[in-house]
Design an enzyme around this catalytic site. Sequence first.
Site, PDB file in Angstrom:
ATOM      1  N   LYS A 126     -15.796  78.833  92.245  1.00  0.00           N
ATOM      2  CA  LYS A 126     -14.506  79.370  91.810  1.00  0.00           C
ATOM      3  C   LYS A 126     -14.160  80.646  92.564  1.00  0.00           C
ATOM      4  CE  LYS A 126     -15.028  77.198  87.324  1.00  0.00           C
ATOM      5  NZ  LYS A 126     -15.540  77.326  85.939  1.00  0.00           N
ATOM      6  N   GLN A 170     -17.397  81.208  81.517  1.00  0.00           N
ATOM      7  CA  GLN A 170     -18.084  80.002  81.983  1.00  0.00           C
ATOM      8  C   GLN A 170     -18.905  79.384  80.859  1.00  0.00           C
ATOM      9  OE1 GLN A 170     -17.813  78.535  85.106  1.00  0.00           O
ATOM     10  NE2 GLN A 170     -18.946  76.871  84.147  1.00  0.00           N
ATOM     11  N   ASP A 193      -7.682  79.081  81.206  1.00  0.00           N
ATOM     12  CA  ASP A 193      -8.346  77.809  80.893  1.00  0.00           C
ATOM     13  C   ASP A 193      -7.532  76.986  79.900  1.00  0.00           C
ATOM     14  OD1 ASP A 193     -10.580  77.125  82.317  1.00  0.00           O
ATOM     15  OD2 ASP A 193     -11.946  78.338  81.128  1.00  0.00           O
TER      16      ASP A 193
END
Length: 366
Positions: A126, A170, A193
């Site tokens: 990422k 994460q 997200d």
Amino acid sequence: MVFSDCSSATTARFLPFNRSRLPADSAVNIGRVVGPLQWRLPNPVSLQARSTLAVHSWSSPSLVINATMGTGTSAKVIDGKAVAKQIRDEITAEVSRMKDAIGIVPGLAVILVGDRKDSATYVHNKKKACESVGIKSFEVRLPEDSSKQEVHNHIAGFNEDPSVHGILVQLPLPSHMNEQSVLNAVSIEKDVDGFHPLNIGRLAMRGREPLFVPCTPKGCIELLHRYGINIKGKRAVVIGRSNIVGMPAALLLQREDATISIVHSRTPNPEDITRQADIIISAVGQPNMVRENWIKPGAVIIDVGINPVEDAKSPRGYRLVGDVCYEEACKVASAVTPVPGGVGPMTIAMLLSNTLSSAKRLHNFK
């Protein structure tokens, strides 16, 4: 048959391959199209021409060229890797335009708790993706035994930091932490997200717009749009009902005026339902579960499953397959995504897109 939830942002649960337990996260999207279509293909165009295109929202259109696909022969390959590359080029142009116009560079913060090698790999990927499009990346790594309060403190700091426009925790978190509590601590304005319950709630309500949509479902819909696959009025089946992929995917399809059914672990004879579907999204993490007799002729299949299966011929000892039996699907479907190279690359592309959208919104940049 066993169903399990899947997730776009919990890809770190997949690898490395553990022969004692297959991963629980994946998804599939199947849609049916009959007769000639207009396919939106990821043809190269100038950054200037594309800089204002599909980086603003999950429903943005792309370029269209004509193609014809019959049924019952060989399916059109939906190239998620190429589409993701196109989107990243568009994002690069927009990031540059924003920096030149107002001096702002979008920023994405990632919090990693623990020392899982797979999670560290995904965080690294990422970070590289951010660098490739000009987005700043911020990273916090905490030990496995960190307290929930420590994680909350870092989230609070990023919530207040004007240079951070997106926050990603994460997953999976260590077992002693409540994931939902941690995710809820992320500001809804920086929830790139799309996991915050307020964003999901807005997605579920007619007349309301979420600030962010979860990345994998968003990537599925974006692929359908980019390939000119009509969703309106189609029958859609979602296999799996996870909060992260299954449910938001169903809500997105509904917003596109599809008629939705959801198949899950308590559904008897699921193949009888999927055979009626024009669009299916499967989010179950079961390798090769969807077979030829599950698929209506002419279906468009977007398979987000990432499942390792043993393969003695592979140097790694395993290979990756989707939830859909690719070889069989190609005989029936009109279009299908490969695994890998389908929706996987789209997930990070959508994360970058959400981060850019957040920066634009926070700075009122059009």
